[in-house]
Design an enzyme around this catalytic site. Sequence first.
Site, PDB file in Angstrom:
ATOM      1  N   HIS A  95      -1.565  -1.091  -1.436  1.00  0.00           N
ATOM      2  CA  HIS A  95      -0.438  -0.245  -1.022  1.00  0.00           C
ATOM      3  C   HIS A  95      -0.826   0.829   0.001  1.00  0.00           C
ATOM      4  O   HIS A  95      -1.012   1.993  -0.346  1.00  0.00           O
ATOM      5  CB  HIS A  95       0.385   0.297  -2.193  1.00  0.00           C
ATOM      6  CG  HIS A  95      -0.343   0.887  -3.380  1.00  0.00           C
ATOM      7  ND1 HIS A  95      -1.237   1.914  -3.288  1.00  0.00           N
ATOM      8  CD2 HIS A  95      -0.221   0.611  -4.705  1.00  0.00           C
ATOM      9  CE1 HIS A  95      -1.653   2.238  -4.504  1.00  0.00           C
ATOM     10  NE2 HIS A  95      -1.060   1.461  -5.373  1.00  0.00           N
ATOM     11  N   ALA A 149       8.777  12.168 -29.168  1.00  0.00           N
ATOM     12  CA  ALA A 149       7.622  11.275 -29.161  1.00  0.00           C
ATOM     13  C   ALA A 149       6.351  12.083 -28.975  1.00  0.00           C
ATOM     14  O   ALA A 149       6.333  13.079 -28.280  1.00  0.00           O
ATOM     15  CB  ALA A 149       7.752  10.272 -28.027  1.00  0.00           C
ATOM     16  N   ARG A 190      -9.951  12.617  13.109  1.00  0.00           N
ATOM     17  CA  ARG A 190     -11.401  12.591  13.337  1.00  0.00           C
ATOM     18  C   ARG A 190     -12.147  11.877  12.211  1.00  0.00           C
ATOM     19  O   ARG A 190     -13.324  11.610  12.347  1.00  0.00           O
ATOM     20  CB  ARG A 190     -11.938  14.027  13.498  1.00  0.00           C
ATOM     21  CG  ARG A 190     -11.657  14.582  14.882  1.00  0.00           C
ATOM     22  CD  ARG A 190     -12.272  15.952  15.082  1.00  0.00           C
ATOM     23  NE  ARG A 190     -11.515  17.004  14.440  1.00  0.00           N
ATOM     24  CZ  ARG A 190     -10.391  17.551  14.951  1.00  0.00           C
ATOM     25  NH1 ARG A 190      -9.919  17.127  16.114  1.00  0.00           N
ATOM     26  NH2 ARG A 190      -9.749  18.498  14.325  1.00  0.00           N
ATOM     27  N   ILE A 208      11.296   4.411  -1.605  1.00  0.00           N
ATOM     28  CA  ILE A 208      10.803   5.592  -2.321  1.00  0.00           C
ATOM     29  C   ILE A 208       9.378   5.926  -1.862  1.00  0.00           C
ATOM     30  O   ILE A 208       9.051   7.068  -1.573  1.00  0.00           O
ATOM     31  CB  ILE A 208      10.774   5.333  -3.857  1.00  0.00           C
ATOM     32  CG1 ILE A 208      12.177   4.958  -4.360  1.00  0.00           C
ATOM     33  CG2 ILE A 208      10.190   6.529  -4.604  1.00  0.00           C
ATOM     34  CD1 ILE A 208      13.186   6.082  -4.379  1.00  0.00           C
ATOM     35  N   HIS A 209       8.525   4.911  -1.817  1.00  0.00           N
ATOM     36  CA  HIS A 209       7.105   5.158  -1.551  1.00  0.00           C
ATOM     37  C   HIS A 209       6.816   5.566  -0.117  1.00  0.00           C
ATOM     38  O   HIS A 209       5.872   6.316   0.142  1.00  0.00           O
ATOM     39  CB  HIS A 209       6.277   3.901  -1.884  1.00  0.00           C
ATOM     40  CG  HIS A 209       6.004   3.734  -3.344  1.00  0.00           C
ATOM     41  ND1 HIS A 209       6.949   3.286  -4.225  1.00  0.00           N
ATOM     42  CD2 HIS A 209       4.886   3.988  -4.081  1.00  0.00           C
ATOM     43  CE1 HIS A 209       6.430   3.248  -5.438  1.00  0.00           C
ATOM     44  NE2 HIS A 209       5.177   3.672  -5.374  1.00  0.00           N
ATOM     45  N   ASN A 214      -0.228   4.826   0.125  1.00  0.00           N
ATOM     46  CA  ASN A 214      -0.081   5.405  -1.212  1.00  0.00           C
ATOM     47  C   ASN A 214      -1.426   5.424  -1.929  1.00  0.00           C
ATOM     48  O   ASN A 214      -2.140   4.414  -1.940  1.00  0.00           O
ATOM     49  CB  ASN A 214       0.935   4.621  -2.048  1.00  0.00           C
ATOM     50  CG  ASN A 214       2.314   4.635  -1.422  1.00  0.00           C
ATOM     51  OD1 ASN A 214       2.850   3.600  -1.056  1.00  0.00           O
ATOM     52  ND2 ASN A 214       2.875   5.822  -1.271  1.00  0.00           N
ATOM     53  N   ASP A 225       4.703  -3.517  -6.417  1.00  0.00           N
ATOM     54  CA  ASP A 225       4.072  -2.577  -7.360  1.00  0.00           C
ATOM     55  C   ASP A 225       5.091  -2.233  -8.457  1.00  0.00           C
ATOM     56  O   ASP A 225       5.150  -1.099  -8.947  1.00  0.00           O
ATOM     57  CB  ASP A 225       3.590  -1.313  -6.649  1.00  0.00           C
ATOM     58  CG  ASP A 225       2.554  -0.546  -7.476  1.00  0.00           C
ATOM     59  OD1 ASP A 225       2.051  -1.100  -8.460  1.00  0.00           O
ATOM     60  OD2 ASP A 225       2.262   0.619  -7.134  1.00  0.00           O
ATOM     61  N   HIS A 267      -2.728   6.545 -12.658  1.00  0.00           N
ATOM     62  CA  HIS A 267      -3.685   5.881 -13.562  1.00  0.00           C
ATOM     63  C   HIS A 267      -4.377   6.930 -14.441  1.00  0.00           C
ATOM     64  O   HIS A 267      -4.652   8.053 -14.003  1.00  0.00           O
ATOM     65  CB  HIS A 267      -4.745   5.125 -12.762  1.00  0.00           C
ATOM     66  CG  HIS A 267      -4.220   3.949 -12.013  1.00  0.00           C
ATOM     67  ND1 HIS A 267      -4.795   2.700 -12.071  1.00  0.00           N
ATOM     68  CD2 HIS A 267      -3.170   3.840 -11.176  1.00  0.00           C
ATOM     69  CE1 HIS A 267      -4.113   1.863 -11.305  1.00  0.00           C
ATOM     70  NE2 HIS A 267      -3.125   2.542 -10.746  1.00  0.00           N
TER      71      HIS A 267
END
Length: 557
Positions: free
Chosen positions: A277, A378, A288, A316-317, A280, A339, A198
């Site tokens: 999730h 780009a 502890r 993958i995750h 992740n 996701d 993000h």
Amino acid sequence: MPAASSSSPPPTGTGTRAGITKLTNGRLAINDALIPSDLFINSQTGKVIEPSANDTLIVPDITIDLRNRIVSPGLIDCQLNGAFGFNFSSFTSSAEYVQNVHTLNTKLIRTGVTSYLPTLTSQTPELYHFVLPHLGPLPLISDTSNNTSTNTSNVTTSPSTFNSSINRKIHRNPQNGSESLGVHVEGPFLSPFQHGIHDLSVLCAANSWKDLEQVYGSSHLSNGAIKMITVAPELGSITALIPSLVSNGIVVSLGHTECTFPEAAAAVGSGAKMITHLFNAMRPLHHREPGLFGLLGAPEEQQKKGLYYGVIADGIHLHPTVVSLAYNLRPQGFILVTDAMHLVGMEDGKYEWVNGGKTEWIEKRGSKLCIVEPPPSASSSSSSPTSSPTALASPLESALSSGTSLQEEGHQNGNVNGDGQAQSAKTNGRNKNGEVKDGQKKKWGGIAGSSATLLECVNNLLQWTGMSVPKALTSVTSTPAEMLGLKGVKGSLQPGADADLVVFEEVEVEVEDLLGGGGRVKRKQLVVDEVWKFGVRVFVRDGNGDGTDCFGGFGAR
Ligand SMILES: CC(=O)N[C@@H]1[C@@H](O)[C@H](O)[C@@H](COP(=O)(O)O)O[C@@H]1O
């Protein structure tokens, strides 16, 4: 409402058509079992119905022989950012956006996902204001006949004007494809130290309801457009705001967080009931200071209202054994989510993505998605918001006792030293590879959502764990429905539930025994044969027709 056409076999019943279909010789996925039983559905009400009423047997218009295949409630994905080239954060014009959402819905339903929460990663307020009117339990239609949901004029007005000008109606139209149950706003009230991919520049903390309204628009917090919000509970006053969110019908999920166990427990005490999730974008379990994971250690009687958690089983995750571990923590709270990003169903390559105030790039290589530097051709450009996202710096900064920027210092209690004591993220932030974690810098190469379908995740779960098919299906049907407060309406085959169904063929494959120490094992896998929406068959797998009509026209007969 469509009815059986003349090409259909003659109905086995008699009398006038009431839109009733009897599915016979199927095995119904109910709770943990596959139950051989008939299922009656009504295409006029869109509901599963009792086989008899007032002691009179219901006479179906048509009977369909399922030949021992599995009938499941339609799948529900609580975290879907996009698919088939379209991401919900890509807004150009209202007309184009509405068309893109519709196209996605008609493709998504073919994968067995009959309802879902369109999910928005952390974005600018302007983007929320533009897209949220189009993503709620839609279509919303206006009072005036020439001002339908495809009319773009509404969106340029302020959210409150927009809300008052519409008459909320939910079209129970199978032709609309997969159905939004409301939006999942994953951010922007997230920890900058667990931001994943993000955009840091739009993350902020909320200190009052006004801060939430400023970001999402006040109407979207109360009109059902937003169904779920992911927050980091350690930021600002969000925990104190959870009861208001819940009273507006919004499910509060904890994620992208550095929270300690007490902070997580306080959030659950305030009404949070979901974890975004699991594993992740959260601090790893420390023996502890268990952080968010500590919630799953609470005895069942303390979790009276239930705690749910999303898991991305795309291969993958999470390692397969971590998925199995997650399931065993609390099977009744385990929810598979994808996701998934817009790269689902796309060729390998680099694709643009609107990430907060910027245009960024995600690369798909096989099933792995990573955020990458823009290709040389780009330039990473700003999406030119109409007002500056830095306006959000004030709630973020005021969240900090010292007035220090969150991006400089991090959450004071967010990290844990060797004794399990919380300490500054700045001094102890480490990622799960043991490398020092920098919450401020973009990590090119970071995992950027998934490219998996929900059924692929179900099949992974079946393959890795060998659990029974109906058990695996509860994680994408009855459990998410219950979490969303839709028990008995969605994710169910009980009379009264929406007749959103998937007919699965079950195949057996031989795979490597990933959790059992090697060797080969036989596992069940599911293939979507048919999808039904509101009692109408809208998809039949190519070459798998039984001679009866596919009314919806999304698939071959
Ligand atoms: C759309 C989205 O935000 N998805 C998150 C991503 O941000 C994060 O980078 C990744 C891995 O997180 P991890 O490195 O903590 O396992 O999980 C999810 O894909």
